[in-house]
Structure formats: structure tokens, C-alpha cells
Design an enzyme around this catalytic site. Structure first.
Site, PDB file in Angstrom:
ATOM      1  N   GLY A   8       0.852  -1.193   0.000  1.00 48.36           N
ATOM      2  CA  GLY A   8       0.000   0.000   0.000  1.00 48.36           C
ATOM      3  C   GLY A   8       0.883   1.236   0.000  1.00 48.36           C
ATOM      4  O   GLY A   8       0.529   2.286   0.553  1.00 48.36           O
ATOM      5  N   GLN A  12      -1.578   7.437   1.184  1.00 50.32           N
ATOM      6  CA  GLN A  12      -1.226   8.651   1.937  1.00 50.32           C
ATOM      7  C   GLN A  12      -0.111   8.370   2.950  1.00 50.32           C
ATOM      8  O   GLN A  12       0.872   9.104   3.012  1.00 50.32           O
ATOM      9  CB  GLN A  12      -2.475   9.172   2.669  1.00 50.32           C
ATOM     10  CG  GLN A  12      -2.261  10.495   3.390  1.00 50.32           C
ATOM     11  CD  GLN A  12      -3.322  10.772   4.453  1.00 50.32           C
ATOM     12  OE1 GLN A  12      -4.138   9.908   4.786  1.00 50.32           O
ATOM     13  NE2 GLN A  12      -3.315  11.971   4.989  1.00 50.32           N
ATOM     14  N   ILE A  35      -0.815  -1.975  -5.710  1.00 53.65           N
ATOM     15  CA  ILE A  35      -1.521  -2.701  -6.770  1.00 53.65           C
ATOM     16  C   ILE A  35      -1.321  -2.052  -8.139  1.00 53.65           C
ATOM     17  O   ILE A  35      -1.420  -2.715  -9.167  1.00 53.65           O
ATOM     18  CB  ILE A  35      -3.013  -2.839  -6.401  1.00 53.65           C
ATOM     19  CG1 ILE A  35      -3.665  -3.919  -7.257  1.00 53.65           C
ATOM     20  CG2 ILE A  35      -3.733  -1.507  -6.508  1.00 53.65           C
ATOM     21  CD1 ILE A  35      -4.894  -4.508  -6.639  1.00 53.65           C
ATOM     22  N   TYR A 144     -15.805  -0.276   7.569  1.00 50.22           N
ATOM     23  CA  TYR A 144     -14.373  -0.052   7.785  1.00 50.22           C
ATOM     24  C   TYR A 144     -14.025  -0.283   9.261  1.00 50.22           C
ATOM     25  O   TYR A 144     -13.075  -0.998   9.595  1.00 50.22           O
ATOM     26  CB  TYR A 144     -14.047   1.379   7.353  1.00 50.22           C
ATOM     27  CG  TYR A 144     -12.678   1.885   7.686  1.00 50.22           C
ATOM     28  CD1 TYR A 144     -11.542   1.351   7.089  1.00 50.22           C
ATOM     29  CD2 TYR A 144     -12.513   2.950   8.583  1.00 50.22           C
ATOM     30  CE1 TYR A 144     -10.274   1.857   7.381  1.00 50.22           C
ATOM     31  CE2 TYR A 144     -11.259   3.460   8.865  1.00 50.22           C
ATOM     32  CZ  TYR A 144     -10.150   2.909   8.267  1.00 50.22           C
ATOM     33  OH  TYR A 144      -8.905   3.409   8.551  1.00 50.22           O
ATOM     34  N   LYS A 148     -11.701  -3.080  11.091  1.00 45.54           N
ATOM     35  CA  LYS A 148     -10.567  -2.726  11.957  1.00 45.54           C
ATOM     36  C   LYS A 148     -10.676  -3.453  13.303  1.00 45.54           C
ATOM     37  O   LYS A 148      -9.679  -3.951  13.824  1.00 45.54           O
ATOM     38  CB  LYS A 148     -10.496  -1.206  12.165  1.00 45.54           C
ATOM     39  CG  LYS A 148     -10.048  -0.440  10.922  1.00 45.54           C
ATOM     40  CD  LYS A 148      -8.655  -0.865  10.464  1.00 45.54           C
ATOM     41  CE  LYS A 148      -8.171  -0.138   9.246  1.00 45.54           C
ATOM     42  NZ  LYS A 148      -6.921  -0.686   8.692  1.00 45.54           N
TER      43      LYS A 148
END
Ligand code: AKB
Length: 318
Positions: A8, A12, A35, A144, A148
């Protein structure tokens, strides 16, 4: 010598972590993976990798004699609500793949140290919202946040059952200017700077008094590396550590920006992201991270605002 894989890496956090780790461990020892076909930065070797392809991930770890993995690939809260099944698949299976690779390497006498980001999104409407403690009710409302919380339980399980050295932080909203954020609820606090510097009114998708925990990127990167550098016996939490920087609301951030840019204006048009934000804490108690491995935030609101106004490229997409 560490050999570090960042999954990843174009995101950011990833793009800034790659540079920080390359400066620390040498460019040759850091492999940036994502990716997409192309790298978003230059400070490391880049490989194309889909973290859902476990066989390829395992080969890469072996071929490159990787000793540390930072697994950052995920769908964030706002995008996750648009694609709940995709968010669950990527966020859970991606994590399981790297945990399994680490378990197998550990059993073969080649242990890996893992970093995986959790989030304030793992908390929910019944969590105490002010100075949220390390151990609290957790009833996340977004897909999300659910991924998590489940991920935190997996990390603790893999540590307790298999001895996988996995470490994690519950990141607040991260403010930065080098790479755009990727579909989160806290992204307003970056987009607002782009609008302000273009001389435009900012139309905020949250209500004015929605106070959320935030952190400036240099503090977030330092926290991540300090946790990964901590000796084993200092890492008591294997689910995920609470981490705090600063808390502020859109109204407070807008006032701080208007202090430097007097004509700046903001309007409020809350959308579905307000519901997500309303279920998250206002502020975080990170005393366990301070006690265990010496965490100390350094950057407050005034410095963050000054630095963002100096560095944000107003023309870039926020
Ligand atoms: C988001 O808003 O989804 C993220 C987070 C708080 O994890 N920035």
C-alpha cells in the site's frame, strides 16, 4: 540489517513511510509495493503486488529475505460505505494473508515483524467519546470500523497463538500534504486547506462542531517507526495502541485557517460521512503508548495549520 516491505506504498501514509524508512535503512533495503503499475515516489524499489494474492506475497517475502512488513492497503471509511463487501474482502483477507505468511515464516525460524494500522473507526457510538481509554466498549458502525475491530482481534490472536510479532496503532485522522488521502471521513481536514489556498469557500461535509482526533503526518510516521523499533517486552498491547495527536472540529480548524487567511469562508452541508464521524470519539487517551514505548506527540494545531498553508499545493486534488 532489516529488509522492509511496504504494502500500500502509494497511499497517503505509505508514500511518506517509504521515504522515512529508506532514509533510515537505505534505499536498497526498502521495497515499496502497491496494486498499481507505477510507483508514486522514488525512494525505494517498486513492485506491483495485490495483497490478496497470497502465493505471490509469500514468494516476494522469501525472494527479498524480508524481515519487516508494513501492511497499509485498505479501503477507508467513506469509500468502504460505497463498497462494503469489497472493503471487507480487501481489509480482512489482505490482513489474513500477511498474518499467515508471518506465521509460516515464524514456524520455519524466519520470523517477520508486522505493522498493521487500526483506526479510531474501531470505536463506536457506545464508546466513551472523550479521552477514550485503551480498553473500552467497541461497537463500530461502519464496515471499515468493523474490519478494523476484527483485524485487531486477529492480530492479538496471531500473537497469542503463534507468536507473530504484530504491532498496531489506532490512527486518528492523518493530516498531510504530500499525497492525497484515500476516501476517509477525516479527509475534510485536508481538502479545507486546498480550498482556502485557492481562495474558495470550503463546503464541509461534516457539521461545524464535530470534534475528531487528528494527527499531523510527521507525528504519525514517528509513532509508527517508534512502535516498530520498540523492544518486544515494551509492546504489551497486541490488538492496537490508542494514539493521540490533537482534537479539533471543522469550526475550530476553519477559525485557525481564517486567522492566517482572513477572507476564508466555510459552509456546512453534512452528508452520510457525518453519521460515521458522529460515531467516533472526540479525543483519545494514549497513556498506555506513552508508558509502554515513550510516545509523545509534538505537533499542535497552530503548527499544523502554518505548515499546511506553507506546503499544500492548492492546484492538486485533495
Ligand atoms: C478515515 O477517515 O476513514 C480514516 C481513519 C480515521 O481511519 N482517516
Amino acid at each position: 540489517m532489516e529488509r522492509i516491505l511496504i504494502i500500500g506504498a502509494n497511499g497517503q501514509i505509505g508514500s511518506e513511510l517509504v521515504d522515512a524508512l529508506a532514509a533510515r535503512h537505505g534505499e536498497r533495503n526498502v521495497i515499496a509495493a502497491d496494486i498499481g503499475a507505477a510507483s508514486a515516489h522514488g525512494a525505494a524499489r517498486y513492485v506491483q503486488l495485490d495483497v490478496l494474492d497470497r502465493a505471490r506475497l509469500a514468494r516476494l517475502v522469501d525472494d527479498e529475505a524480508v524481515t519487516q512488513v508494513y501492511h497499509l492497503a485498505a479501503l477507508l471509511s467513506a469509500t468502504g460505505e460505497q463498497m462494503p463487501l469489497k472493503a471487507w474482502h480487501l481489509n480482512m483477507d489482505g490482513l489474513l494473508n500477511i498474518l499467515e505468511v508471518a506465521r509460516e515464516r515464524g514456524e520455519a525460524g524466519r520470523p517477520l515483524r508486522l505493522f498493521w494500522p487500526s483506526s479510531i473507526a474501531a470505536f463506536g457510538p457506545h464508546t466513551p467519546a472523550d479521552a477514550t481509554p485503551q480498553h473500552a466498549v467497541m461497537d463500530p458502525a461502519s464496515i471499515y470500523g468493523i474490519s478494523k475491530l476484527a483485524g485487531e482481534r486477529l492480530c492479538e490472536y496471531y500473537f497469542a497463538r503463534y507468536g507473530v510479532d504484530v504491532r498496531s496503532l489506532r490512527y486518528p485522522g492523518i493530516i498531510s500534504y504530500k499525497s492525497p488521502p484515500g476516501g476517509g471521513t477525516t479527509d475534510y481536514a485536508i481538502a479545507i486547506f486546498h480550498a482556502a489556498l485557492r481562495g474558495e469557500r470550503y463546503d464541509c461535509f461534516l457539521c461545524p462542531d464535530t470534534t475528531l482526533p487528528m494527527i499531523y503526518m510527521p507525528d504519525a510516521i514517528r509513532a509508527t517507526i517508534e512502535l516498530m523499533d520498540a523492544p518486544m517486552e515494551r509492546v504489551a498491547i497486541r490488538s492496537s495502541y490508542n494514539l493521540a495527536g490533537i482534537s479539533f472540529s471543522p469550526r475550530e480548524l476553519a477559525a485557525a485557517i481564517a486567522g492566517a487567511l482572513p477572507g476564508f469562508r466555510i459552509a456546512y452541508h453534512p452528508d452520510g460521512r457525518q453519521d460515521i464521524a458522529a460515531s467516533w470519539p472526540h479525543s483519545i487517551d494514549d497513556s498506555q503508548a506513552r508508558r509502554d514505548w515513550g510516545w509523545q506527540p509534538r505537533i499542535g494545531l497552530a503548527q499544523l495549520v502554518g505548515d499546511m498553508l506553507e506546503h499544500v499545493d492548492a492546484g492538486a486534488t485533495a
